[in-house]
Design a protein around this motif. Structure first.
Motif, PDB file in Angstrom:
ATOM      1  N   MET A   1       0.831  -1.210   0.000  1.00 13.87           N
ATOM      2  CA  MET A   1       0.000   0.000   0.000  1.00 13.87           C
ATOM      3  C   MET A   1       0.865   1.260   0.000  1.00 13.87           C
ATOM      4  O   MET A   1       0.554   2.231  -0.691  1.00 13.87           O
ATOM      5  CB  MET A   1      -0.926   0.000   1.212  1.00 13.87           C
ATOM      6  N   THR A   2       1.950   1.238   0.789  1.00  9.12           N
ATOM      7  CA  THR A   2       2.832   2.409   0.802  1.00  9.12           C
ATOM      8  C   THR A   2       3.372   2.679  -0.594  1.00  9.12           C
ATOM      9  O   THR A   2       3.370   3.817  -1.071  1.00  9.12           O
ATOM     10  CB  THR A   2       4.006   2.185   1.779  1.00  9.12           C
ATOM     11  N   LEU A   3       3.826   1.614  -1.247  1.00 11.68           N
ATOM     12  CA  LEU A   3       4.348   1.768  -2.607  1.00 11.68           C
ATOM     13  C   LEU A   3       3.278   2.328  -3.536  1.00 11.68           C
ATOM     14  O   LEU A   3       3.520   3.250  -4.301  1.00 11.68           O
ATOM     15  CB  LEU A   3       4.826   0.416  -3.135  1.00 11.68           C
ATOM     16  N   TRP A   4       2.088   1.775  -3.458  1.00 14.32           N
ATOM     17  CA  TRP A   4       0.969   2.204  -4.305  1.00 14.32           C
ATOM     18  C   TRP A   4       0.638   3.675  -4.056  1.00 14.32           C
ATOM     19  O   TRP A   4       0.584   4.480  -4.977  1.00 14.32           O
ATOM     20  CB  TRP A   4      -0.230   1.296  -4.031  1.00 14.32           C
ATOM     21  N   PHE A   5       0.475   4.037  -2.775  1.00 15.09           N
ATOM     22  CA  PHE A   5       0.129   5.426  -2.438  1.00 15.09           C
ATOM     23  C   PHE A   5       1.207   6.394  -2.909  1.00 15.09           C
ATOM     24  O   PHE A   5       0.920   7.532  -3.257  1.00 15.09           O
ATOM     25  CB  PHE A   5      -0.028   5.600  -0.927  1.00 15.09           C
ATOM     26  N   SER A   6       2.458   5.926  -2.887  1.00 15.04           N
ATOM     27  CA  SER A   6       3.535   6.851  -3.206  1.00 15.04           C
ATOM     28  C   SER A   6       3.493   7.282  -4.673  1.00 15.04           C
ATOM     29  O   SER A   6       4.138   8.248  -5.048  1.00 15.04           O
ATOM     30  CB  SER A   6       4.892   6.239  -2.844  1.00 15.04           C
ATOM     31  N   PHE A   7       2.728   6.558  -5.474  1.00 14.30           N
ATOM     32  CA  PHE A   7       2.568   6.952  -6.878  1.00 14.30           C
ATOM     33  C   PHE A   7       1.188   7.545  -7.149  1.00 14.30           C
ATOM     34  O   PHE A   7       0.767   7.672  -8.285  1.00 14.30           O
ATOM     35  CB  PHE A   7       2.817   5.753  -7.806  1.00 14.30           C
ATOM     36  N   GLN A   8       0.469   7.871  -6.080  1.00 15.27           N
ATOM     37  CA  GLN A   8      -0.879   8.419  -6.236  1.00 15.27           C
ATOM     38  C   GLN A   8      -0.950   9.862  -5.758  1.00 15.27           C
ATOM     39  O   GLN A   8      -0.205  10.256  -4.869  1.00 15.27           O
ATOM     40  CB  GLN A   8      -1.882   7.601  -5.391  1.00 15.27           C
ATOM     41  N   ARG A   9      -1.881  10.614  -6.362  1.00 14.72           N
ATOM     42  CA  ARG A   9      -2.240  11.901  -5.765  1.00 14.72           C
ATOM     43  C   ARG A   9      -3.339  11.592  -4.770  1.00 14.72           C
ATOM     44  O   ARG A   9      -4.407  11.117  -5.147  1.00 14.72           O
ATOM     45  CB  ARG A   9      -2.817  12.834  -6.822  1.00 14.72           C
ATOM     46  N   TYR A  10      -3.084  11.818  -3.501  1.00 14.25           N
ATOM     47  CA  TYR A  10      -4.049  11.384  -2.495  1.00 14.25           C
ATOM     48  C   TYR A  10      -3.917  12.313  -1.295  1.00 14.25           C
ATOM     49  O   TYR A  10      -2.890  12.354  -0.635  1.00 14.25           O
ATOM     50  CB  TYR A  10      -3.736   9.930  -2.097  1.00 14.25           C
ATOM     51  N   ASN A  11      -4.977  13.108  -1.076  1.00 14.83           N
ATOM     52  CA  ASN A  11      -4.974  13.976   0.092  1.00 14.83           C
ATOM     53  C   ASN A  11      -6.222  13.687   0.908  1.00 14.83           C
ATOM     54  O   ASN A  11      -7.320  13.613   0.369  1.00 14.83           O
ATOM     55  CB  ASN A  11      -4.934  15.449  -0.330  1.00 14.83           C
ATOM     56  N   LEU A  12      -6.052  13.524   2.218  1.00 10.22           N
ATOM     57  CA  LEU A  12      -7.164  13.079   3.049  1.00 10.22           C
ATOM     58  C   LEU A  12      -8.265  14.124   3.164  1.00 10.22           C
ATOM     59  O   LEU A  12      -9.427  13.775   3.315  1.00 10.22           O
ATOM     60  CB  LEU A  12      -6.663  12.722   4.453  1.00 10.22           C
ATOM     61  N   ILE A  13      -7.910  15.409   3.139  1.00 10.57           N
ATOM     62  CA  ILE A  13      -8.986  16.396   3.306  1.00 10.57           C
ATOM     63  C   ILE A  13      -9.424  17.023   1.985  1.00 10.57           C
ATOM     64  O   ILE A  13     -10.366  17.781   1.961  1.00 10.57           O
ATOM     65  CB  ILE A  13      -8.602  17.517   4.301  1.00 10.57           C
ATOM     66  N   ASN A  14      -8.724  16.694   0.902  1.00 13.64           N
ATOM     67  CA  ASN A  14      -9.131  17.256  -0.375  1.00 13.64           C
ATOM     68  C   ASN A  14      -9.323  16.145  -1.409  1.00 13.64           C
ATOM     69  O   ASN A  14      -8.399  15.776  -2.119  1.00 13.64           O
ATOM     70  CB  ASN A  14      -8.086  18.265  -0.869  1.00 13.64           C
ATOM     71  N   PRO A  15     -10.555  15.603  -1.492  1.00 13.93           N
ATOM     72  CA  PRO A  15     -10.789  14.467  -2.396  1.00 13.93           C
ATOM     73  C   PRO A  15     -10.657  14.857  -3.866  1.00 13.93           C
ATOM     74  O   PRO A  15     -10.600  13.973  -4.721  1.00 13.93           O
ATOM     75  CB  PRO A  15     -12.230  14.038  -2.063  1.00 13.93           C
ATOM     76  N   MET A  16     -10.588  16.159  -4.153  1.00 19.56           N
ATOM     77  CA  MET A  16     -10.414  16.581  -5.547  1.00 19.56           C
ATOM     78  C   MET A  16      -9.043  16.160  -6.078  1.00 19.56           C
ATOM     79  O   MET A  16      -8.850  16.003  -7.272  1.00 19.56           O
ATOM     80  CB  MET A  16     -10.529  18.111  -5.664  1.00 19.56           C
ATOM     81  N   ILE A  17      -8.082  16.038  -5.161  1.00 22.80           N
ATOM     82  CA  ILE A  17      -6.741  15.623  -5.569  1.00 22.80           C
ATOM     83  C   ILE A  17      -6.745  14.106  -5.670  1.00 22.80           C
ATOM     84  O   ILE A  17      -6.848  13.417  -4.652  1.00 22.80           O
ATOM     85  CB  ILE A  17      -5.689  16.086  -4.558  1.00 22.80           C
TER      86      ILE A  17
ATOM     87  N   LEU B   1      -0.464  15.755   9.742  1.00 20.98           N
ATOM     88  CA  LEU B   1      -0.748  17.180   9.906  1.00 20.98           C
ATOM     89  C   LEU B   1      -1.101  17.835   8.573  1.00 20.98           C
ATOM     90  O   LEU B   1      -1.966  18.689   8.503  1.00 20.98           O
ATOM     91  CB  LEU B   1       0.432  17.893  10.581  1.00 20.98           C
ATOM     92  N   ASP B   2      -0.410  17.395   7.482  1.00 19.51           N
ATOM     93  CA  ASP B   2      -0.742  17.934   6.162  1.00 19.51           C
ATOM     94  C   ASP B   2      -1.724  17.041   5.395  1.00 19.51           C
ATOM     95  O   ASP B   2      -2.220  17.435   4.359  1.00 19.51           O
ATOM     96  CB  ASP B   2       0.533  18.082   5.302  1.00 19.51           C
ATOM     97  N   PHE B   3      -1.965  15.849   5.897  1.00 21.63           N
ATOM     98  CA  PHE B   3      -2.880  14.873   5.275  1.00 21.63           C
ATOM     99  C   PHE B   3      -2.476  14.500   3.860  1.00 21.63           C
ATOM    100  O   PHE B   3      -3.302  14.109   3.050  1.00 21.63           O
ATOM    101  CB  PHE B   3      -4.321  15.400   5.287  1.00 21.63           C
TER     102      PHE B   3
END
Lengths: 311, 273
Positions: free
Chosen positions: A52-68, A276-278
């Motif tokens: 999952m870490t590897l996968w997320f590291s290639f994703q645009r993913y922000n916890l408070i901004n689902p537009m990203i 803190l930055d999500f």
């Protein structure tokens, strides 16, 4: 699976027929059944988060901004690697690890030699000197921060006044040094505990023979004690490195990584990104870097331990 | 006085001097726990004072102190118990039914310990959020069990390996099955080793602060998180902080002192005995 000593076991077990007909698979199944739960759990614990870490590291993913969202390619990595804050954090990590290792290993070795000597109340003195290793990191760090290093009411400030020296505001003027002192206080007892155990297996006759040949205490330390402790010291260095690379609680309760980035290490940097930055993508890319760093150390540690397994 | 006596006295002075300096922060914390808040911050620091239990009373009176302590106890002992249940069969088969793969499996288990927690913070946090395990005793218990499992297996393995195979085989001749063999022969023989393995696992879980600070907020927060909450302005209450800290570290310090010898094996994966 091949089972060594099969013939003797087969003779002693009293169930020769079953063993003979299905010996290999019985042992195999039994091991699978006995080790299965532990292996499966650890495999899941390692692979799922790692993947999952590897996968997320290639994703645009922000916890408070689902537009990203969406695939980011190497963006998280390029963004991270061009961020000067990462390099500050890396530098701090190396300083922290390097200094604590130097202090704890050199101090631990010298103390191991000292506490190996015969003296009055040795047992109790040993208990006192290894105690810091068992103290919760949050407790240790707060005691140092509030009661010892506090610029107004701390014991150090009082001592400085007593000796007519300038009072140091530890956490604002030298935050990283303060953390290095606290962490060394926790880990030197660890090195001492391991090395004291290792030094006890030193052959007294060898030391005695060297002394008869006219070797002084320094020569004995350098040519006999130190080579004897070599493996134990390397194990201490590697184990400490793995823990020290991700020191977190001590920074969390004392400086919160500040002032600025002065005491932010890699672990704290990722924590800021993550919770803190999500920024899940960025934090994961940082996580991958931390994993790579830890693995470089791990390879050496595993080799040393494996060598020991064979003997 | 003869020279060996002089040497011993000098060594005693030096070693005790160092031991007292290293122990001083802990000593000072214990002492401060028995002061009033005023005395705790007094300059010059007061060494002689009328001890009071006020700090302890305030800590114990906080309804949530017991909750944090209970969380620590449940999580660290729960995770240790689970780890032992999973590890005993595995260590048994590795020690007594070794195959070519045993060494590889052991080393692989050790390698899982090398995964830095901060590297997998994000996935574990998100998985726990989705499974409702954030801020739950169960969640932290699972993490600690997995965190300590490799060490527990390794330590048990080194203790089991010391048991002569003949003893178990004699039992087998008398008709003991695997379960009886483990329950009636192996466990009683290695009880001290199992106990120190368990204590080490309790110590590591009790003191763990990365996962407890990141995965809990209030309901399941253990003592590490409770003490960390003193880093905020509340940290000004030093007597209270000291009393709470003393309570939090006392049991672990005693466990640590009791098992220090055997612990070296577990902490170094058998490389130092």
């Amino acid at each position: 699976m091949i089972r060594p000593h099969f013939p003797t076991r087969f003779l002693q077990w009293g169930t020769p027929m079953r063993e003979r007909t299905s010996g290999r698979t019985v042992g195999g199944f039994r091991n699978l059944f006995l080790q299965g739960p532990a292996v499966t759990l650890l495999l899941l614990w390692m692979l799922v988060p790692l993947g999952m870490t590897l996968w997320f590291s290639f994703q645009r993913y922000n916890l408070i901004n689902p537009m990203i969202s969406g695939f980011a390619g190497w963006d998280n990595y390029t963004y991270l690697l061009t961020d000067p804050a990462l390099w500050t954090a890396m530098g701090n990590t190396l300083l922290l690890v390097g200094w604590v290792l130097a202090i704890s290993v050199i101090g631990g070795t010298l103390l191991a030699v000292l506490f190996q000597q015969e003296f009055f109340g040795r047992g109790i003195a040993r208990l006192l000197v290894i105690a810091p290793f068992f103290v919760m990191p949050t407790v240790g760090a707060l005691v140092w921060k509030n009661m010892l290093m506090h610029p107004v009411n701390g014991v150090f400030a009082w001592l400085s006044n007593l000796l007519g020296l300038p009072v140091i505001d530890w956490f604002s003027s030298m935050p990283l040094t303060s953390i290095i002192i606290i962490v060394s206080w926790q880990w030197m007892p660890f090195a001492l505990l391991i090395l004291l155990t290792a030094i006890q297996s030193l052959d007294d006759d060898q030391v005695e023979a060297a002394r008869m040949d006219g070797a002084g205490p320094l020569a004995i330390f350098w040519f006999i004690t130190l080579p004897h402790l070599k493996r134990a010291i390397s194990v201490v260095i590697m184990i400490e490195m793995i823990f020290l690379l991700t020191i977190f609680a001590e920074i969390f309760v004392t400086t919160s990584g500040g002032p600025g980035l002065a005491s932010t290490n890699l672990a704290y940097f990722i924590y800021i990104r993550a919770l803190l930055d999500f920024d899940v993508g960025g934090a994961s890319a940082g996580g991958v870097i931390a994993i790579i760093l830890a693995n470089i150390v791990a390879i050496f540690l595993i080799r040393t331990v494996a060598k020991n397994l064979e003997t | 006085m003869n020279p060996t006596m002089t040497k011993k006295l000098l060594l005693t002075l030096l070693a005790w001097g160092i031991a007292l300096i290293v122990f001083f922060p802990i000593f000072w914390m214990i002492l401060t726990g028995f002061k009033t808040e005023g005395e705790a911050v007094a300059t010059p620091p007061s060494l002689f004072f009328e001890p009071t239990l006020a700090g302890y009373h305030t800590v114990m009176a906080r309804a949530d102190y017991l909750k944090f302590a209970l969380n620590s106890i449940v999580i660290s002992f729960g995770s240790t118990l689970l780890a032992l249940i999973v590890a005993i069969p595995a260590a048994y088969s590795m020690a007594f039914l070794p195959t070519k793969r045993t060494q590889g499996t052991l080393l692989w288990m050790l390698s899982t310990k090398m995964l830095p927690p901060v590297g997998v913070l994000m996935p574990v946090y998100l998985l726990f959020r989705d499974m409702g395990l954030l801020d739950s005793q169960l969640g932290l218990t699972i993490v600690y069990m997995l965190m300590n499992l490799p060490i527990v297996v390794w330590m048990l393995y080194t203790f089991f390996k010391d048991i002569p195979k003949d003893i178990l085989e004699a039992g087998r001749m008398d008709g003991a099955g695997t379960v009886q063999e483990v329950l009636y022969l192996l466990l009683p023989l290695t009880l001290p080793g199992i106990a120190s393995t368990g204590l080490l696992s309790v110590i590591l879980s009790w003191n763990e602060a990365f996962w407890s600070l990141n995965l809990t907020t209030s309901d399941a927060a253990p003592l590490t998180a409770f003490i960390a909450s003193f880093s905020s302005p509340e940290g000004l209450f030093w007597a209270k902080l000291s009393a709470a800290s003393t309570l939090a570290i006392a049991p672990i310090l005693i466990f640590g002192w009791m098992t220090q010898k055997q612990m070296v094996r577990g902490l170094t994966f058998g490389a130092v005995k």
